[in-house]
Design an enzyme around this catalytic site. Structure first.
Site, PDB file in Angstrom:
ATOM      1  N   THR A 166      -5.554   2.801  -7.331  1.00  0.00           N
ATOM      2  CA  THR A 166      -6.869   2.688  -6.695  1.00  0.00           C
ATOM      3  C   THR A 166      -7.731   3.884  -7.095  1.00  0.00           C
ATOM      4  OG1 THR A 166      -5.877   1.479  -4.874  1.00  0.00           O
ATOM      5  CG2 THR A 166      -8.042   2.447  -4.463  1.00  0.00           C
ATOM      6  N   TYR A 174      -2.393   5.912  -4.985  1.00  0.00           N
ATOM      7  CA  TYR A 174      -3.493   6.865  -5.139  1.00  0.00           C
ATOM      8  C   TYR A 174      -2.900   8.030  -5.922  1.00  0.00           C
ATOM      9  CZ  TYR A 174      -6.022   4.562  -1.255  1.00  0.00           C
ATOM     10  OH  TYR A 174      -6.677   3.664  -0.440  1.00  0.00           O
ATOM     11  N   HIS A 223     -13.080  -2.284  -2.231  1.00  0.00           N
ATOM     12  CA  HIS A 223     -12.256  -1.786  -1.130  1.00  0.00           C
ATOM     13  C   HIS A 223     -12.651  -2.473   0.180  1.00  0.00           C
ATOM     14  CE1 HIS A 223      -9.499   1.913  -0.948  1.00  0.00           C
ATOM     15  NE2 HIS A 223      -9.360   1.391   0.236  1.00  0.00           N
ATOM     16  N   LYS A 226      -7.676  -0.529  -9.699  1.00  0.00           N
ATOM     17  CA  LYS A 226      -8.360  -1.194  -8.581  1.00  0.00           C
ATOM     18  C   LYS A 226      -9.570  -0.372  -8.176  1.00  0.00           C
ATOM     19  CE  LYS A 226      -7.517  -2.879  -3.869  1.00  0.00           C
ATOM     20  NZ  LYS A 226      -8.143  -1.952  -2.929  1.00  0.00           N
ATOM     21  N   SER A 281       0.830  -1.207   0.000  1.00  0.00           N
ATOM     22  CA  SER A 281       0.000   0.000   0.000  1.00  0.00           C
ATOM     23  C   SER A 281       0.863   1.255   0.000  1.00  0.00           C
ATOM     24  CB  SER A 281      -0.895   0.005   1.240  1.00  0.00           C
ATOM     25  OG  SER A 281      -1.516   1.268   1.391  1.00  0.00           O
TER      26      SER A 281
HETATM   27  C1  FNR Z   1      -7.714  -1.731   2.796  1.00  0.00           C
HETATM   28  N1  FNR Z   1      -7.778  -1.600   1.413  1.00  0.00           N
HETATM   29  C2  FNR Z   1      -6.926  -0.729   0.769  1.00  0.00           C
HETATM   30  N2  FNR Z   1      -6.947  -0.601  -0.588  1.00  0.00           N
HETATM   31  C3  FNR Z   1      -6.090   0.227  -1.219  1.00  0.00           C
HETATM   32  O1  FNR Z   1      -6.137   0.316  -2.437  1.00  0.00           O
HETATM   33  N3  FNR Z   1      -5.178   0.956  -0.507  1.00  0.00           N
HETATM   34  C4  FNR Z   1      -5.092   0.882   0.839  1.00  0.00           C
HETATM   35  O2  FNR Z   1      -4.251   1.542   1.459  1.00  0.00           O
HETATM   36  C5  FNR Z   1      -6.003   0.042   1.526  1.00  0.00           C
HETATM   37  N4  FNR Z   1      -5.995  -0.045   2.879  1.00  0.00           N
HETATM   38  C6  FNR Z   1      -6.816  -0.934   3.534  1.00  0.00           C
HETATM   39  C7  FNR Z   1      -6.728  -1.049   4.904  1.00  0.00           C
HETATM   40  C8  FNR Z   1      -7.499  -1.980   5.570  1.00  0.00           C
HETATM   41  C9  FNR Z   1      -7.382  -2.114   7.048  1.00  0.00           C
HETATM   42  C10 FNR Z   1      -8.390  -2.820   4.842  1.00  0.00           C
HETATM   43  C11 FNR Z   1      -9.227  -3.865   5.531  1.00  0.00           C
HETATM   44  C12 FNR Z   1      -8.495  -2.676   3.475  1.00  0.00           C
HETATM   45  C13 FNR Z   1      -8.664  -2.480   0.618  1.00  0.00           C
HETATM   46  C14 FNR Z   1      -7.979  -3.798   0.262  1.00  0.00           C
HETATM   47  O3  FNR Z   1      -6.996  -3.591  -0.718  1.00  0.00           O
HETATM   48  C15 FNR Z   1      -8.943  -4.843  -0.303  1.00  0.00           C
HETATM   49  O4  FNR Z   1      -9.633  -4.298  -1.393  1.00  0.00           O
HETATM   50  C16 FNR Z   1      -9.940  -5.392   0.710  1.00  0.00           C
HETATM   51  O5  FNR Z   1      -9.376  -5.506   1.994  1.00  0.00           O
HETATM   52  C17 FNR Z   1     -10.414  -6.757   0.240  1.00  0.00           C
HETATM   53  O6  FNR Z   1     -11.393  -7.238   1.066  1.00  0.00           O
HETATM   54  P1  FNR Z   1     -11.132  -8.288   2.273  1.00  0.00           P
HETATM   55  O7  FNR Z   1     -10.224  -9.391   1.774  1.00  0.00           O
HETATM   56  O8  FNR Z   1     -10.542  -7.502   3.383  1.00  0.00           O
HETATM   57  O9  FNR Z   1     -12.508  -8.770   2.560  1.00  0.00           O
END
Ligand code: FNR
Length: 364
Positions: free
Chosen positions: A168, A142, A260, A236, A104
């Site tokens: 994203t 981002y 997300h 994404k 990330s």
């Molecule tokens: C995320 N996600 C996310 N996506 C992204 O593009 N940049 C980010 O910094 C983050 N940060 C983030 C933090 C936390 C705590 C979570 C739970 C999620 C989204 C992540 O990439 C992903 O799309 C989801 O977590 C997928 O779903 P599940 O596997 O958590 O159900």
């Protein structure tokens, strides 16, 4: 621990309540958060038998990046919130298991240090070459409205050896996480920061720039990025099939079909429910990677059968990290791999490529 749910329970009892709510929670009423998992539960697998296959092969290749498993790590922020080694531990677990890690932009360890940890864990052997090559590490971006800043971030990721950019696009504003508002969780604890944002152009050498979520970002920015980098660009957060078709026209290399994890717009459909439409829109012209609610090998098999090239997991990685650091993450990845392996064999498939949509039925 025998499955991912047990890691979830372990994380819930280990991590500080406020921080646990941050990782577990979603936007507004958390309708989409719940639906991501529930939608997998509405699908049933219809296996084929007597197909005389070898033991399943799980390897996948994505944008020239080889992985031992079709399950990759979706980008999640703030790993040091749940374990002192943070993204270093996650990267080591990814490298040790041959898993693609999407780091990330909001990581609490800089991308160069994440890459170094991955290389070290791979023992200098990457892609079968001693001392050679880059780990299976991608960078999530981002796009910042200040393009000079975006350019610097891309340069850092490229220099670290990232093999793809995951841009994203579902975050023109921050998602409204009411759990965090209620808990007053507004910032990282002292001593932790988004290290990729340190010392960027236009700021003090050591200052950490806040990540801008900007509604200004549009396809023009994407076109700019496309010519500013030779890395594969994966979008994404596209959910509408028309946007998937637009992505193709803008020279994008792949999609991560993601809501997300239910953390941005609440009440959007579960990703697994949207998958057939997005796969049809793309028509095999680029890979579609799905994330959201994947908790079992059978979930992975359902997504692959419905046309995903791979799937991502977000929260389960954090559960493993919270429960037992690098070892916990490795165990989460291994458990899922074992389940995928068994589920593929039980479906009569010798590889993910043998899975077809007719193996999935919707519960009536
Ligand atoms: C995320 N996600 C996310 N996506 C992204 O593009 N940049 C980010 O910094 C983050 N940060 C983030 C933090 C936390 C705590 C979570 C739970 C999620 C989204 C992540 O990439 C992903 O799309 C989801 O977590 C997928 O779903 P599940 O596997 O958590 O159900």
């Amino acid at each position: 621990m025998l499955n991912l749910r047990e890691f979830e329970a372990a994380a819930a009892s280990t991590v500080d309540r406020v921080h646990y709510d941050y990782l577990a929670g979603g936007a507004w009423d958390e309708v989409t958060l719940r639906d991501n998992e529930a939608a997998f539960g509405r699908l049933r697998l219809l296996p084929r038998v007597l197909r005389g296959r070898d033991k399943p092969e799980l390897d996948v290749s994505l944008f020239g990046c080889h992985a031992a498993s079709p399950v990759l790590m979706s980008p999640t922020a703030f790993h040091r919130l749940v374990h002192p080694e943070g993204e270093r531990a996650t990267a080591r677990a990814a490298a040790a298991t041959g898993t693609i890690m999407v780091a990330s932009m909001a990581a609490t360890v800089a991308i160069a240090d994440i890459a170094a940890a991955a290389r070290e864990a791979a023992g200098g052997v990457v892609g079968g070459v001693v001392g050679g090559g880059d780990p299976a590490l991608w960078f999530q971006l981002y796009i910042q409205p200040d393009l000079e800043v975006t350019e610097a971030l891309v340069a850092r990721a490229t220099a670290a050896g990232a093999r793809a950019l995951v841009v994203t696009v579902d975050s023109p504003v921050f998602g409204a996480h009411e759990r965090d508002r209620r808990n007053g969780f507004l910032d990282l604890p002292a001593g932790m920061a988004c290290e990729n944002m340190r010392g960027l152009p236009g700021g003090e050498p050591d200052a950490v720039r806040p990540i801008a979520m900007s509604p200004e970002i549009c396809w023009d920015h994407l076109d700019w990025l496309r010519q500013a980098t030779s890395l594969p660009v994966v979008l994404k957060g596209i959910l509408h099939p028309e946007d998937a078709r637009l992505a193709l026209r803008h020279g994008v290399d792949g999609l991560m079909l993601s809501n997300h994890g239910g953390r941005q717009l609440d009440t959007v459909p579960a990703t697994i429910d949207l998958l057939p439409e997005i796969v049809a829109a793309v028509g095999g012209r680029m890979p579609v990677i799905l994330d959201g609610g994947v908790r079992r090998g059978t979930d992975v098999v359902k997504a692959l059968a419905l046309g995903a090239s791979a799937v991502g997991i977000g929260r389960p990685v954090l559960w493993g990290l919270a429960a037992d650091g690098e070892r916990g993450v490795r165990r989460v990845l291994e458990l899922l791999r074992e389940e995928v392996d068994a589920a593929l064999a039980l479906c009569g498939a010798g590889s993910p490529r043998d899975l077809t949509p007719d193996l999935v039925r919707r519960r009536s």
